[in-house]
Design a protein around this motif. Structure first.
Motif, short mmCIF file in Angstrom:
data_model
loop_
_atom_site.label_atom_id
_atom_site.label_comp_id
_atom_site.label_asym_id
_atom_site.label_seq_id
_atom_site.Cartn_x
_atom_site.Cartn_y
_atom_site.Cartn_z
N CYS A 115 66.09 45.06 36.91
CA CYS A 115 67.26 44.32 37.40
C CYS A 115 66.79 43.06 38.11
CB CYS A 115 68.05 45.16 38.40
SG CYS A 115 68.66 46.70 37.74
N HIS A 116 67.55 42.03 37.99
CA HIS A 116 67.26 40.78 38.71
C HIS A 116 67.57 41.02 40.19
CE1 HIS A 116 67.54 36.63 40.05
NE2 HIS A 116 66.87 36.30 38.94
N ASN A 149 68.47 39.04 42.68
CA ASN A 149 69.60 38.35 43.30
C ASN A 149 70.90 38.44 42.49
OD1 ASN A 149 68.03 37.48 45.48
ND2 ASN A 149 67.24 35.79 44.28
N LYS A 150 71.00 39.40 41.62
CA LYS A 150 72.22 39.56 40.81
C LYS A 150 73.03 40.74 41.32
CE LYS A 150 71.43 36.26 37.88
NZ LYS A 150 72.26 35.12 37.68
N TYR A 151 74.34 40.61 41.21
CA TYR A 151 75.27 41.65 41.65
C TYR A 151 75.24 42.83 40.68
CZ TYR A 151 79.69 43.99 42.62
OH TYR A 151 80.65 44.93 42.90
N LEU A 152 75.16 44.04 41.22
CA LEU A 152 75.27 45.26 40.41
C LEU A 152 76.66 45.83 40.60
CD1 LEU A 152 71.87 47.07 41.07
CD2 LEU A 152 72.56 45.85 39.02
N THR A 153 77.37 45.99 39.52
CA THR A 153 78.70 46.58 39.60
C THR A 153 78.57 48.07 39.93
OG1 THR A 153 78.77 47.20 37.27
CG2 THR A 153 79.55 44.96 37.85
#
Length: 66
Positions: free
Chosen positions: A47-48, A50-54
């Protein structure tokens, strides 16, 4: 055309067009253990940072960790 010999039940089933799905629907699959052999897989999820995880993605990651 290639001639298949029924060297194993898997080849015979493939020649007849039997799939795992059709075998499962026909309830002709059985579960058994083979002493000394473990059929396991390891999965890695990337996973990146700084990305949002739903919530669905978090649930999936939790499910994979079980």
């Amino acid at each position: 055309m290639t001639e298949y010999r029924a060297a194993s039940p898997f080849l015979a089933a493939a020649k007849q067009g039997i799939t795992v799905r059709s075998a499962a629907l026909a309830i002709s699959l059985i579960q058994f253990t083979i002493p000394g052999i473990s059929f396991t897989r390891t999965f890695r999820i990337v996973c990146h940072v700084n990305k949002y995880l739903t919530p669905a993605m978090e649930n999936f990651i939790d499910l994979c960790g079980e």
